[in-house]
Write an enzyme that holds these catalytic residues in place. Sequence first.
Site, PDB file in Angstrom:
ATOM      1  N   ASP A 195       0.803  -1.232   0.000  1.00  0.00           N
ATOM      2  CA  ASP A 195       0.000   0.000   0.000  1.00  0.00           C
ATOM      3  C   ASP A 195       0.836   1.284   0.000  1.00  0.00           C
ATOM      4  O   ASP A 195       0.287   2.377  -0.058  1.00  0.00           O
ATOM      5  CB  ASP A 195      -0.963   0.006   1.208  1.00  0.00           C
ATOM      6  CG  ASP A 195      -0.240  -0.177   2.521  1.00  0.00           C
ATOM      7  OD1 ASP A 195       0.914  -0.648   2.525  1.00  0.00           O
ATOM      8  OD2 ASP A 195      -0.837   0.136   3.565  1.00  0.00           O
ATOM      9  N   GLU A 213      11.639  -3.846  12.569  1.00  0.00           N
ATOM     10  CA  GLU A 213      12.789  -3.423  11.767  1.00  0.00           C
ATOM     11  C   GLU A 213      14.057  -3.441  12.612  1.00  0.00           C
ATOM     12  O   GLU A 213      15.101  -3.955  12.208  1.00  0.00           O
ATOM     13  CB  GLU A 213      12.567  -1.994  11.220  1.00  0.00           C
ATOM     14  CG  GLU A 213      11.372  -1.844  10.284  1.00  0.00           C
ATOM     15  CD  GLU A 213      10.019  -1.620  10.988  1.00  0.00           C
ATOM     16  OE1 GLU A 213       9.968  -1.775  12.238  1.00  0.00           O
ATOM     17  OE2 GLU A 213       9.033  -1.296  10.307  1.00  0.00           O
TER      18      GLU A 213
END
Length: 349
Positions: free
Chosen positions: A183, A268
Amino acid sequence: MKFVIWDPGQTKSSELQSECNEAAWLQKGRSLKEKEARLHQLISKLSSMYPQHTEFLKYLHRSDGDESVPTIYVITPTYWRPVQEAELTRLSHTFQLVPKLHWIVIEDSNTTTKLVGDLLRRSLLTYTRLHVATPQAYKLPANPKLSWVHPRGVLQRNLGLQWLRTNLDAEKQKGVVYFADDDNTYDQALFEEMRSTKTVSVWPVGLVGGLLVEGPLVEGGKVVSWNSVWKRHRPFPIDMAGFAINLRLLLNHPNVAFKLKAEIGYQESLLLKEIVTISELEPRADNCSKVLVWHTRTEAPKLDQENNGSYIFQPNLPCFKKWSVREGVEVGIVQINSVTVSFVFLPVL
Ligand code: UDP
Ligand code: MN
């Protein structure tokens, strides 16, 4: 070697056909030098046929056949919802502009779907299609206010990593790995920024972390701190869209993977801190001064009229397959995301 022909009109298609045969010639065990020379001739010929695309053809030629240019492996988790086809279409059109890109698409599903398969085939991109379903316990809760409780796309990204480890050899293939959610919005220039990544390259990401731009702060060519507010004490306060990893570095750490149980926002950091230190990060996008990717999120469309009793189904919609008669009753058949649904019109009393 991939050979892409962009044929915007119907004209000259027989000439194009002979060029396609040439593309087959190119793939038949010729030396790289021979292929390069022939490809160069073809590009000139196509450029004279399609002057408006000369720059595009030159751009593809620049590096597609050159084995010294690293391939960009883009790992994208995706799942079915009404906007999926729109998101993947937008992404595939961006990726078509990027030479030497291999798209690894992993569906969050028990099977691969026709929708994604058709889209990938039509894209002309080099791609790999995989699937793995997120266990129900880790799926997003229906209440959107709780939508942050589970990290998303974790098993899918890990399957992408597993594919790289099984199929690629760091000694033979040069590459860079990027995790691109379906997205977000990507500038094609981002991919040339990341292509030369030796360890981990980083850049700013727009519209994330409660800021217009979140990203590394750079001094003397090194990352010295972060423009970040949300959970800013994370070891690497950076979004998934804000870094790319050298393929060899990833393959040299065979156990590195994303974690289903990581605290939100730490996905992350937990991965990066196993493979790199802050001083080793390579700033890109003009010392992290340019935004080339945005963490856009698509609003769920309002589809409430689909369930409105007075809505008359339109048989000319793309999902409509056919009418048939079963036991004297006329039945319509529609196909929605590989699920076939039959329907009948009942008389309104
Ligand atoms: N995703 C998925 N399964 C899910 C939810 C998300 O595979 O149940 C994928 C999604 O298509 C996207 C990535 O995981 O590529 C990140 O999800 P999302 O964009 O919803 O996360 P956010 O923008 O909130 O970080
Ligand atoms: Mn997203």
